[in-house]
Motif scaffolding. Structure first.
Motif, short mmCIF file in Angstrom:
data_model
loop_
_atom_site.label_atom_id
_atom_site.label_comp_id
_atom_site.label_asym_id
_atom_site.label_seq_id
_atom_site.Cartn_x
_atom_site.Cartn_y
_atom_site.Cartn_z
N PHE A 1 8.11 5.00 7.42
CA PHE A 1 6.71 4.79 7.04
C PHE A 1 5.87 6.04 7.25
O PHE A 1 6.06 6.80 8.20
CB PHE A 1 6.11 3.64 7.84
N LYS A 2 4.90 6.20 6.35
CA LYS A 2 3.95 7.30 6.44
C LYS A 2 2.58 6.81 6.92
O LYS A 2 1.68 7.61 7.14
CB LYS A 2 3.80 7.97 5.08
N GLY A 3 2.45 5.50 7.06
CA GLY A 3 1.18 4.95 7.52
C GLY A 3 1.25 3.44 7.67
O GLY A 3 2.17 2.80 7.16
N VAL B 1 -1.94 -2.46 -10.38
CA VAL B 1 -3.30 -2.08 -10.05
C VAL B 1 -3.74 -2.83 -8.80
O VAL B 1 -3.80 -4.06 -8.79
CB VAL B 1 -4.26 -2.38 -11.21
N ILE B 2 -4.04 -2.09 -7.75
CA ILE B 2 -4.57 -2.70 -6.54
C ILE B 2 -6.06 -2.97 -6.79
O ILE B 2 -6.86 -2.04 -6.88
CB ILE B 2 -4.42 -1.78 -5.32
N ARG B 3 -6.44 -4.22 -6.87
CA ARG B 3 -7.82 -4.56 -7.18
C ARG B 3 -8.63 -4.95 -5.94
O ARG B 3 -9.82 -5.18 -6.03
CB ARG B 3 -7.86 -5.67 -8.23
N ASP B 4 -7.95 -5.04 -4.81
CA ASP B 4 -8.65 -5.24 -3.54
C ASP B 4 -9.20 -3.89 -3.11
O ASP B 4 -8.44 -2.99 -2.75
CB ASP B 4 -7.66 -5.78 -2.50
N PRO B 5 -10.53 -3.68 -3.16
CA PRO B 5 -11.10 -2.36 -2.88
C PRO B 5 -10.75 -1.82 -1.49
O PRO B 5 -10.47 -0.63 -1.35
CB PRO B 5 -12.62 -2.59 -3.01
N ALA B 6 -10.75 -2.69 -0.47
CA ALA B 6 -10.46 -2.23 0.89
C ALA B 6 -9.00 -1.77 1.00
O ALA B 6 -8.71 -0.72 1.59
CB ALA B 6 -10.75 -3.34 1.89
N LEU B 7 -8.10 -2.55 0.47
CA LEU B 7 -6.68 -2.19 0.51
C LEU B 7 -6.43 -0.92 -0.29
O LEU B 7 -5.66 -0.03 0.13
CB LEU B 7 -5.84 -3.35 -0.03
N ALA B 8 -7.06 -0.80 -1.46
CA ALA B 8 -6.90 0.40 -2.28
C ALA B 8 -7.40 1.65 -1.55
O ALA B 8 -6.75 2.70 -1.58
CB ALA B 8 -7.65 0.22 -3.60
N ARG B 9 -8.56 1.54 -0.90
CA ARG B 9 -9.09 2.68 -0.15
C ARG B 9 -8.15 3.05 1.00
O ARG B 9 -7.94 4.23 1.30
CB ARG B 9 -10.47 2.33 0.42
N ALA B 10 -7.59 2.04 1.67
CA ALA B 10 -6.68 2.31 2.78
C ALA B 10 -5.44 3.06 2.29
O ALA B 10 -5.00 4.02 2.92
CB ALA B 10 -6.28 0.99 3.44
N LEU B 11 -4.87 2.61 1.18
CA LEU B 11 -3.70 3.29 0.63
C LEU B 11 -4.03 4.72 0.20
O LEU B 11 -3.26 5.65 0.44
CB LEU B 11 -3.14 2.49 -0.54
N VAL C 1 2.35 6.74 13.38
CA VAL C 1 1.89 7.12 12.03
C VAL C 1 0.40 6.82 11.89
O VAL C 1 -0.16 6.00 12.64
CB VAL C 1 2.69 6.37 10.95
N PRO C 2 -0.29 7.48 10.94
CA PRO C 2 -1.72 7.19 10.73
C PRO C 2 -1.96 5.72 10.41
O PRO C 2 -1.12 5.05 9.82
CB PRO C 2 -2.08 8.08 9.54
N CYS C 3 -3.13 5.26 10.81
CA CYS C 3 -3.46 3.83 10.66
C CYS C 3 -4.81 3.65 9.98
O CYS C 3 -5.76 4.39 10.25
CB CYS C 3 -3.47 3.18 12.03
N ALA C 4 -4.88 2.67 9.08
CA ALA C 4 -6.14 2.27 8.46
C ALA C 4 -6.41 0.83 8.86
O ALA C 4 -5.52 -0.03 8.75
CB ALA C 4 -6.07 2.40 6.94
N GLY D 1 -3.31 10.34 1.16
CA GLY D 1 -3.91 11.67 1.30
C GLY D 1 -3.47 12.34 2.59
O GLY D 1 -3.13 13.54 2.60
N LEU D 2 -3.48 11.58 3.69
CA LEU D 2 -3.06 12.13 4.98
C LEU D 2 -1.58 12.53 4.95
O LEU D 2 -1.19 13.56 5.50
CB LEU D 2 -3.30 11.11 6.09
N ALA D 3 -0.77 11.70 4.30
CA ALA D 3 0.66 12.00 4.20
C ALA D 3 0.89 13.29 3.41
O ALA D 3 1.76 14.10 3.75
CB ALA D 3 1.40 10.83 3.55
N LEU D 4 0.11 13.47 2.36
CA LEU D 4 0.24 14.68 1.54
C LEU D 4 -0.16 15.93 2.32
O LEU D 4 0.50 16.97 2.24
CB LEU D 4 -0.63 14.53 0.28
#
Length: 357
Positions: free
Chosen positions: A127-129, A332-342, A178-181, A347-350
């Motif tokens: 896992f990366k997060g 398409v992730i349509r849950d805004p909170a989940l999409a932002r978390a991913l 690993v990073p956490c949201a 981004g952190l993994a990159l």
């Protein structure tokens, strides 16, 4: 509706409005606040068809609503629902790199349950997060909250202080590093708020969503003969180096505005399309052709169903033709909170990959 009843109701409202208007005008001139006794007496004398028991119940509901967060009445039914609920209500893997755990309640045994579920999810995955979903999570076990936060921390440091009790993280080599949201909303309450705050204070992760309920307190309990319990906040809860969690709740690092109704729907299926959603994030591969979905839906066998559930994929989503030359659509992730978390975790993994960390 009965016309006679409507007329009676209109008459009662008119009389009450006149009575209260006269009373409040007189009090306003005297620059005073109406006393509870005065208002209660007016209600008793002017509201017809309402028994004393019904009036008392209405007054109690009003008090509990006005003092929400400081006072609560735990009914027998609520206690039964709490006792029967799962601590971790859902787990999933997104894009083979990000673990997702939705926490329903903060109670004894939660840290062990999360450690067990995370180990099962890991398998051969690296896992990366991690996404901890605390939306609609509640509970008042601050010891369980601190032990859960401890899973993500490798060094010794203070976590949560409540009443005469406190717990700190212990030094360890097997922490989930690993990073956490952490996803929160206005229904993230009590010990769930303390868990979210502790994870942010210890720099484990960032908070995404809306302000929490502001109900992290130590409560005194006063039981009644019928089994119900009145809980009254007696002292605040602190996290980290004595940071007080007040009635304003936690302010997220990434603020989102999503209705509670939509969030409940997204929890059932983060891919579903909701009419007039507040926000959405589209994750689609760049191709030269427009993605298309075949009209006929193939049957999903049991093995595929298990895989899709484990990876957090919708089980009624249509399969796409992925032959060479055809466009491929990522869900398409349509849950805004989940999409932002991913987005955050990717981004952190990159960044870590580019830095060779």
């Amino acid at each position: 509706m009965n016309i006679v009843f409507l007329r009676r109701l209109q008459k009662q409202i008119f009389i009450l409005s006149l009575t209260f208007a006269a009373t409040f005008c007189a009090l306003a001139q005297a620059n005073q606040t109406p006393s509870f006794e005065a208002v209660y007496k007016l209600l008793q004398e002017n509201v017809t068809g309402l028994s004393s028991e019904e009036l008392n119940a209405a007054v109690l509901r009003g008090l509990l609503s006005e003092l929400e967060g400081q006072v609560s009445l735990v009914t027998n039914a609520a206690a039964e629902v709490s006792a029967g609920s799962n601590l971790v209500s859902k787990t999933a893997i997104f894009e083979k790199s990000f673990a997702y755990l939705r926490i329903a309640r903060i109670e004894s045994g939660l840290s062990e349950k999360i450690a067990e579920q995370y180990k099962q999810l890991t398998g051969t995955n690296k896992f990366k997060g991690v996404i901890l979903d605390l939306r609609f999570a509640a509970g008042d076990d601050y010891s369980a909250a601190a032990k859960t936060a401890d899973l993500f921390i490798s060094t010794e440091q203070p976590l949560i202080h409540w009443g005469e009790n406190s717990l700190s993280a212990s030094a360890k080599t097997m922490a989930i590093s690993v990073p956490c949201a952490i996803l929160i909303n206005s229904r993230t309450r009590g010990a769930a708020e303390a868990l979210a705050a502790a994870l942010r204070e210890t720099r484990v992760g960032l908070l995404i969503g809306a302000n929490t309920a502001g109900q992290a307190s130590v409560f005194k309990e006063f039981p009644f003969a019928d089994g119900q319990v009145l809980r009254i906040a007696s002292s605040p809860v602190k996290v980290g180096k004595n940071k007080v969690l007040d009635a304003n709740g936690l302010k997220p690092d990434i603020q989102l505005e999503i209705s509670l109704a939509n969030e409940r729907a997204y929890l059932q299926d983060p891919y579903q399309i909701i009419s007039r959603p507040v926000d959405q994030v589209s994750l689609t591969l760049n191709t030269n052709e427009t993605p298309s979905i075949e009209p006929n839906r193939p049957r999903i066998n049991e093995a595929e169903l298990v895989r899709r559930k484990r990876e957090g994929l919708s089980t009624d989503e249509e399969f796409l033709d992925q032959q060479p030359g055809n466009a491929v659509e990522i869900r398409v992730i349509r849950d805004p909170a989940l999409a932002r978390a991913l987005d955050l975790l990717k981004g952190l993994a990159l960044i870590k990959a580019n830095r060779g960390i």
